[in-house]
Design an enzyme around this catalytic site. Structure first.
Site, mmCIF file in Angstrom:
data_model
loop_
_atom_site.group_PDB
_atom_site.id
_atom_site.type_symbol
_atom_site.label_atom_id
_atom_site.label_comp_id
_atom_site.label_asym_id
_atom_site.label_seq_id
_atom_site.Cartn_x
_atom_site.Cartn_y
_atom_site.Cartn_z
ATOM 1 N N HIS A 27 -43.419 1.979 -46.721
ATOM 2 C CA HIS A 27 -44.776 1.927 -47.251
ATOM 3 C C HIS A 27 -44.809 3.339 -48.238
ATOM 4 O O HIS A 27 -43.645 3.962 -48.458
ATOM 5 C CB HIS A 27 -45.654 2.161 -46.271
ATOM 6 N N HIS A 52 -40.529 4.553 -48.896
ATOM 7 C CA HIS A 52 -39.567 5.016 -47.893
ATOM 8 C C HIS A 52 -40.077 4.317 -46.522
ATOM 9 O O HIS A 52 -41.027 3.410 -46.598
ATOM 10 C CB HIS A 52 -39.985 6.599 -47.676
ATOM 11 N N HIS A 54 -39.771 3.545 -42.261
ATOM 12 C CA HIS A 54 -40.177 4.328 -41.052
ATOM 13 C C HIS A 54 -39.735 3.226 -39.901
ATOM 14 O O HIS A 54 -39.708 1.808 -40.097
ATOM 15 C CB HIS A 54 -41.669 4.331 -40.509
ATOM 16 N N ASP A 92 -42.226 -6.760 -39.913
ATOM 17 C CA ASP A 92 -40.659 -6.407 -39.809
ATOM 18 C C ASP A 92 -40.050 -6.551 -41.290
ATOM 19 O O ASP A 92 -40.142 -7.569 -41.738
ATOM 20 C CB ASP A 92 -39.894 -7.027 -38.621
ATOM 21 N N HIS A 93 -39.451 -5.397 -41.749
ATOM 22 C CA HIS A 93 -38.697 -5.340 -42.945
ATOM 23 C C HIS A 93 -39.453 -5.684 -44.186
ATOM 24 O O HIS A 93 -39.053 -6.482 -45.176
ATOM 25 C CB HIS A 93 -37.441 -6.417 -42.963
HETATM 26 NI NI NI Z 1 -44.326 7.448 -44.329
#
Ligand code: NI
Length: 147
Positions: A27, A52, A54, A92-93
């Site tokens: 995100h 980036h 998470h 996911d992904h």
């Molecule tokens: Ni973040």
């Protein structure tokens, strides 16, 4: 002399069960109407222009009364399946800013995510009540939503 009788402590039949799921997603937290400096100052590393990722850990807690025949309040297998279908497969992904229809136009912060995940799960849970959606964005940061 008045003898007070203390109320008997009633135990409740409500039990809470929690299932964990995991997904990875990218995100960027930013406002297009803000300058780069404003975004960096508010969102820090999460404003990074080139995205980036998470590692998200999702905990979904439901509550109810265990069925006396099975001892189950809600089948964990069913809860796992609902979380997979309604949440993990959709996130996911994925790039949360670009790939996810129900997040279009929304800030993909962990706070907004728990509220959106609640909306996905709540209508699918028959026979128990959704109690809490808890989402870890990092090992140290999480949000909880109770509806
Ligand atoms: Ni973040």
């Amino acid at each position: 002399m008045v003898i007070l009788s203390l109320p008997t402590k009633m135990s409740s039949n409500t039990v809470f069960i929690t299932r964990k799921a995991h997904f990875n997603a990218a995100h960027r937290l930013f406002r297009a109407d803000w300058s780069e400096e404003q975004n960096d100052s508010m969102f820090g590393k999460c404003a990074n222009q080139n995205w980036h990722g998470h590692n998200f850990d999702l905990y979904v807690t439901v509550k109810g009364t265990p069925n006396p025949d099975t001892g189950f309040l809600f089948d964990f297998k069913k809860l796992k399946q609902i979380m997979e279908t309604e949440v993990v497969e959709k996130l996911d992904h994925k790039n949360l800013n670009m790939d996810v229809d129900f997040l279009q136009g929304k800030m993909p912060s962990v706070e907004i995510l728990v509220m959106e995940i609640w909306k996905l799960l709540e209508p699918k849970l028959d026979g128990c009540q959704l109690h809490c959606v808890k989402l870890y964005e990092t090992p140290n940061n999480y949000a909880e939503y109770f509806g």
